[in-house]
Design an enzyme around this catalytic site. Sequence first.
Site, short mmCIF file in Angstrom:
data_model
loop_
_atom_site.label_atom_id
_atom_site.label_comp_id
_atom_site.label_asym_id
_atom_site.label_seq_id
_atom_site.Cartn_x
_atom_site.Cartn_y
_atom_site.Cartn_z
N GLY A 13 0.81 -1.08 0.03
CA GLY A 13 -0.12 0.05 0.18
C GLY A 13 0.96 1.29 -0.11
O GLY A 13 1.85 1.20 0.67
N CYS A 14 0.60 2.32 -0.82
CA CYS A 14 1.24 3.49 -0.92
C CYS A 14 1.64 4.17 0.66
O CYS A 14 2.55 4.78 0.83
CB CYS A 14 0.88 4.42 -1.82
SG CYS A 14 -0.62 4.89 -1.59
N ASN A 15 0.52 4.13 1.43
CA ASN A 15 0.60 4.90 2.52
C ASN A 15 1.35 3.99 3.68
O ASN A 15 2.36 4.53 4.44
CB ASN A 15 -0.94 5.01 3.26
CG ASN A 15 -1.85 6.14 2.59
OD1 ASN A 15 -0.96 7.11 2.28
ND2 ASN A 15 -2.88 5.86 2.64
#
Length: 341
Positions: free
Chosen positions: A148-150
């Site tokens: 996930g980018c976060n």
Amino acid sequence: MTKTVAIIGASGYTGAELIRLIATHPDLEIGALCADRKAGMRLAEVFPHLRHLDLPELTKVDTVDWSGIDLAFAALPHGTSQQIVAAIPERVKVIDLSAGFRLSDTAVYERWYGDAHRAPELQKTAVYGLSEFYRDDIRAARLVAGTGCNAATGMFALLPLLQAGVIDPDEIIIDMVCGVSGAGRAAKEAMLHSEVSEGTHAYGLPQHRHTSEFDEQFGKAAGRPVEVTFTPHLMPANRGILATCHVRGDADEIHATLAERYGPEPFCEVLPMGEAPATRHVRGSNFVHVGVVGDRRSGRVRVFAALDNLTKGSSGQAVQNANLMLGLDETAGLMLAPLFP
């Protein structure tokens, strides 16, 4: 030595970013582009900024001739990727950019994402795609689960510190701001320009789904359960994520730990002590900038990380993983300087 790849979900933001990066990659070529709802269209009709490229017409995934494909990128929503990945021939390596295979425990996946895992046997073979921390496993993998980018942003800030034991695992607060492209390309009322411009707001409350990745990966790093307080915010920008992590520890020791850990890494830059990174300095690149700033209170420290959510947070990281899986130079096609201004 050129390897041929397919991109499933080529009409989304991460699909477009994959195409942009692979277009100048010295060892990869695109053999198939899939976008079921836009099948039959030319890429220039979907993404005019890529009209200069000579690429295959968009097609449905069930019409792909897999015989000449070495690796497939699945840039699909999490609810659809598992069944499609499971149907790809076993000889084809796969990188899934969705949340479909990120969590090792399928029961945990079902609890956080609200639907049954559709490929539980395949999940057992998946390797988490944070290149700098699972490099050897990724090289040997057939299936890699993109981060996930976060989650990736927070992990670049804190994983080395948890592994080294220089911060308190029970006192981690992560505040994060993310550009609107992180929500994908599908039309959503909340993503209209007039809804997001000139303001910032928290979202994904009380528990954003990427928190599950923090729980799993931070727990592995610390050798015991870790639960962080994580609050993401939407910022009125197209790209970029900035994580501000509040931790307990010694600022100089934290900075030295990060500098040593990332010293040999080609895409991780640790800034001078006391300097915080900015999303505008990593935009459009596969770089992540990490910074450490001490607090006025002794023992309190802020650790920052900034990256481009579409590149290092997703498609760039996926190409980095593909390079590892295919035996190529890990940095191939990825040493693009950030776009500025």
